[in-house]
Design a protein around this motif. Sequence first.
Motif, PDB file in Angstrom:
ATOM      1  N   GLY A  96       0.976  -1.275   0.259  1.00 27.96           N
ATOM      2  CA  GLY A  96      -0.203  -0.089   0.164  1.00 27.96           C
ATOM      3  C   GLY A  96       0.797   1.266   0.082  1.00 27.96           C
ATOM      4  N   ALA A  97       0.083   2.450  -0.488  1.00 27.82           N
ATOM      5  CA  ALA A  97       0.856   3.727  -0.229  1.00 27.82           C
ATOM      6  C   ALA A  97       2.132   3.944  -1.226  1.00 27.82           C
ATOM      7  CB  ALA A  97       1.094   3.783   1.056  1.00 27.82           C
ATOM      8  N   GLY A  98       2.023   3.312  -2.426  1.00 30.37           N
ATOM      9  CA  GLY A  98       3.338   3.279  -3.145  1.00 30.37           C
ATOM     10  C   GLY A  98       3.279   2.442  -4.188  1.00 30.37           C
ATOM     11  N   ASN A  99       4.470   2.238  -4.948  1.00 26.23           N
ATOM     12  CA  ASN A  99       4.647   1.574  -6.103  1.00 26.23           C
ATOM     13  C   ASN A  99       5.931   0.385  -5.574  1.00 26.23           C
ATOM     14  OD1 ASN A  99       5.733   0.184  -8.331  1.00 26.23           O
ATOM     15  ND2 ASN A  99       5.791   2.016  -9.532  1.00 26.23           N
ATOM     16  N   PRO A 116      -0.507  -5.774  -5.282  1.00 24.48           N
ATOM     17  CA  PRO A 116      -0.351  -4.400  -4.952  1.00 24.48           C
ATOM     18  C   PRO A 116      -1.901  -3.806  -4.771  1.00 24.48           C
ATOM     19  CG  PRO A 116       1.020  -4.941  -7.028  1.00 24.48           C
ATOM     20  CD  PRO A 116      -0.312  -6.094  -6.508  1.00 24.48           C
ATOM     21  N   VAL A 117      -1.965  -2.941  -3.731  1.00 27.56           N
ATOM     22  CA  VAL A 117      -3.055  -1.804  -3.856  1.00 27.56           C
ATOM     23  C   VAL A 117      -2.923  -0.910  -4.626  1.00 27.56           C
ATOM     24  CG1 VAL A 117      -4.623  -0.665  -2.289  1.00 27.56           C
ATOM     25  CG2 VAL A 117      -3.639  -2.607  -1.457  1.00 27.56           C
ATOM     26  N   VAL A 118      -3.687  -0.376  -5.553  1.00 30.70           N
ATOM     27  CA  VAL A 118      -3.732   0.715  -6.576  1.00 30.70           C
ATOM     28  C   VAL A 118      -4.972   1.494  -6.524  1.00 30.70           C
ATOM     29  CG1 VAL A 118      -2.278  -0.855  -8.160  1.00 30.70           C
ATOM     30  CG2 VAL A 118      -4.568  -0.507  -8.536  1.00 30.70           C
ATOM     31  N   ALA A 137      -8.327  -2.683  -6.232  1.00 29.56           N
ATOM     32  CA  ALA A 137      -8.465  -1.304  -6.843  1.00 29.56           C
ATOM     33  C   ALA A 137      -9.395  -0.530  -5.554  1.00 29.56           C
ATOM     34  CB  ALA A 137      -9.210  -1.317  -8.157  1.00 29.56           C
ATOM     35  N   GLU A 138      -8.539   0.409  -4.894  1.00 24.98           N
ATOM     36  CA  GLU A 138      -9.042   0.979  -3.711  1.00 24.98           C
ATOM     37  C   GLU A 138      -9.517   2.362  -3.969  1.00 24.98           C
ATOM     38  OE1 GLU A 138      -7.083   0.540   0.446  1.00 24.98           O
ATOM     39  OE2 GLU A 138      -6.834   2.661   0.007  1.00 24.98           O
ATOM     40  N   GLY A 139     -10.820   2.557  -3.617  1.00 27.65           N
ATOM     41  CA  GLY A 139     -11.209   3.845  -3.804  1.00 27.65           C
ATOM     42  C   GLY A 139     -11.023   4.887  -2.517  1.00 27.65           C
ATOM     43  N   GLY A 143     -10.614   4.204   4.504  1.00 26.63           N
ATOM     44  CA  GLY A 143      -9.878   4.802   5.522  1.00 26.63           C
ATOM     45  C   GLY A 143      -8.395   4.652   5.479  1.00 26.63           C
ATOM     46  N   GLY A 144      -7.761   5.665   5.811  1.00 29.23           N
ATOM     47  CA  GLY A 144      -6.230   5.915   5.947  1.00 29.23           C
ATOM     48  C   GLY A 144      -5.673   6.353   4.752  1.00 29.23           C
ATOM     49  N   HIS A 145      -4.694   6.128   4.391  1.00 30.03           N
ATOM     50  CA  HIS A 145      -4.077   6.633   3.126  1.00 30.03           C
ATOM     51  C   HIS A 145      -4.909   6.271   1.843  1.00 30.03           C
ATOM     52  CE1 HIS A 145      -0.923   8.115   0.610  1.00 30.03           C
ATOM     53  NE2 HIS A 145      -0.849   7.123  -0.148  1.00 30.03           N
ATOM     54  N   ILE A 146      -5.041   7.273   1.312  1.00 36.09           N
ATOM     55  CA  ILE A 146      -6.098   7.141   0.008  1.00 36.09           C
ATOM     56  C   ILE A 146      -5.629   7.628  -1.314  1.00 36.09           C
ATOM     57  CG2 ILE A 146      -8.338   6.793   1.500  1.00 36.09           C
ATOM     58  CD1 ILE A 146      -8.915   9.948   0.898  1.00 36.09           C
TER      59      ILE A 146
HETATM   60  O1  TUI Z   1      -1.913   1.974   2.263  1.00 35.66           O
HETATM   61  C1  TUI Z   1      -3.204   2.089   2.265  1.00 35.66           C
HETATM   62  N1  TUI Z   1      -3.673   2.725   3.426  1.00 35.66           N
HETATM   63  C2  TUI Z   1      -3.063   3.138   4.505  1.00 35.66           C
HETATM   64  S1  TUI Z   1      -1.370   3.031   4.480  1.00 35.66           S
HETATM   65  C3  TUI Z   1      -1.486   3.816   6.263  1.00 35.66           C
HETATM   66  S2  TUI Z   1      -0.175   4.093   6.928  1.00 35.66           S
HETATM   67  C4  TUI Z   1       0.078   5.774   6.686  1.00 35.66           C
HETATM   68  N2  TUI Z   1      -0.267   6.558   7.799  1.00 35.66           N
HETATM   69  C5  TUI Z   1       0.001   8.041   7.529  1.00 35.66           C
HETATM   70  C6  TUI Z   1       0.225   8.540   6.407  1.00 35.66           C
HETATM   71  C7  TUI Z   1       0.377   7.636   5.156  1.00 35.66           C
HETATM   72  C8  TUI Z   1       0.294   6.385   5.444  1.00 35.66           C
HETATM   73  C9  TUI Z   1      -2.885   4.069   6.380  1.00 35.66           C
HETATM   74  N3  TUI Z   1      -3.809   3.680   5.445  1.00 35.66           N
HETATM   75  N4  TUI Z   1      -4.211   2.037   1.239  1.00 35.66           N
HETATM   76  C10 TUI Z   1      -3.616   1.417   0.152  1.00 35.66           C
HETATM   77  C11 TUI Z   1      -3.341   2.409  -0.701  1.00 35.66           C
HETATM   78  N5  TUI Z   1      -2.556   2.831  -1.635  1.00 35.66           N
HETATM   79  N6  TUI Z   1      -4.226   3.470  -1.212  1.00 35.66           N
HETATM   80  C12 TUI Z   1      -3.672   4.214  -2.014  1.00 35.66           C
HETATM   81  C13 TUI Z   1      -2.712   3.851  -2.401  1.00 35.66           C
HETATM   82  C14 TUI Z   1      -1.559   4.262  -3.321  1.00 35.66           C
HETATM   83  C15 TUI Z   1      -1.711   5.783  -3.523  1.00 35.66           C
HETATM   84  C16 TUI Z   1      -0.848   5.918  -4.540  1.00 35.66           C
HETATM   85  C17 TUI Z   1      -0.827   3.354  -3.977  1.00 35.66           C
HETATM   86  C18 TUI Z   1       0.252   4.001  -4.823  1.00 35.66           C
HETATM   87  C19 TUI Z   1      -0.001   5.388  -5.309  1.00 35.66           C
HETATM   88  O2  TUI Z   1       0.884   5.606  -5.985  1.00 35.66           O
HETATM   89  C20 TUI Z   1       2.140   5.085  -6.338  1.00 35.66           C
HETATM   90  C21 TUI Z   1       2.736   5.617  -7.735  1.00 35.66           C
HETATM   91  O3  TUI Z   1       3.791   5.509  -7.760  1.00 35.66           O
HETATM   92  O4  TUI Z   1       1.954   5.846  -8.502  1.00 35.66           O
END
Ligand code: TUI
Length: 313
Positions: A96-99, A116-118, A137-139, A143-146
């Motif tokens: 999550g939260a990246g590539n 991967p979550v995208v 595929a997460e809308g 909750g959390g990082h979106i």
């Molecule tokens: O990761 C999550 N949800 C999360 S992580 C988290 S811990 C955190 N705490 C504070 C700040 C930041 C994180 C709490 N909740 N969901 C999966 C998710 N991934 N949602 C969205 C994405 C995502 C967003 C952008 C994945 C990739 C992306 O871009 C990467 C790229 O290179 O294009």
Amino acid sequence: MFKTKITELLDIEYPILQGGMAWVATAELAAAVSNAGGLGIIGAGNAPGSFVREQIKKAKELTDKPFGVNVMLLSPFVDEVMEVILEEGVKVITTGAGNPGKYIPKLKERGIKVIPVVASVALAKRMEDIGADAVVAEGMESGGHIGELTTFALVPQVVDAVSIPVIAAGGIADGRGFAAALCLGASGVQMGTRFVCSTECTAHPRYKEYIIKAKDRDTVVTGRSTGHPVRVLRNRLSREFEKLEQMGASKEELEKLGEGKLKAAVVDGDVEYGSVMAGQIAGLIKDIKPVKEIIEDIIEEAARVIENLNKMR
Ligand code: TUI
């Protein structure tokens, strides 16, 4: 009735994954979901490798079924967490939260399923190209990082863009949401907030109660100005965050305010000055019940909803 590419890929009974939520998704919750026929996922969050190893070992004691680990790519411990995953023979990971691109070859080499979550079509396609087994595929209802897109807009676009199975996440907490996700072309769902409000979830009772009490408009997104938008339930911390953001506070200042706040909410039950991450669907969740019941109720309701589709029109 609900055998899909995901039940087949992961060797599970129901195409339901539990989100790998930092601090919340412990071995206990993950094992309960796996034992109930879904895929439980331990959330590595910002934890060091040693903590993740303990959690994996505990989950292995609690279930014989497959379970996964979620790797939060903003964590300073990503590299060591990946090493632990390889060493412990974890069967499936989500990210999550990246590539996660640079880690995929090594994981695939060892036969680990990578999901991967995208939050966009572009990243979904890139992940498919480099060998991901499926994507979540997460809308932005989550909750959390979106990301930016809603589940309803994102899922069918990702489904059309890739050939690997797609799991829908964000805004799903009952059989109607599950059935709707399948209608959008998803092969399964991932739920977070619904599983927080389970008996087996080890989060503080006040965290669960705060979700139960929440209404439809009670979440807010903070941190847009830092490039890391996070959906939380409104409280004193979110208001302070919004105020600082409006005043043009620096990324460093905002990050400092957020430090340790998720743990404060989940572990200590500080729902006023902690970060109570939850999805928009919180308003739909009215009870705390065993994981098995959550899953069985969803499957039963979805079957009923689908059967009634023709009658309703
Ligand atoms: O990761 C999550 N949800 C999360 S992580 C988290 S811990 C955190 N705490 C504070 C700040 C930041 C994180 C709490 N909740 N969901 C999966 C998710 N991934 N949602 C969205 C994405 C995502 C967003 C952008 C994945 C990739 C992306 O871009 C990467 C790229 O290179 O294009």
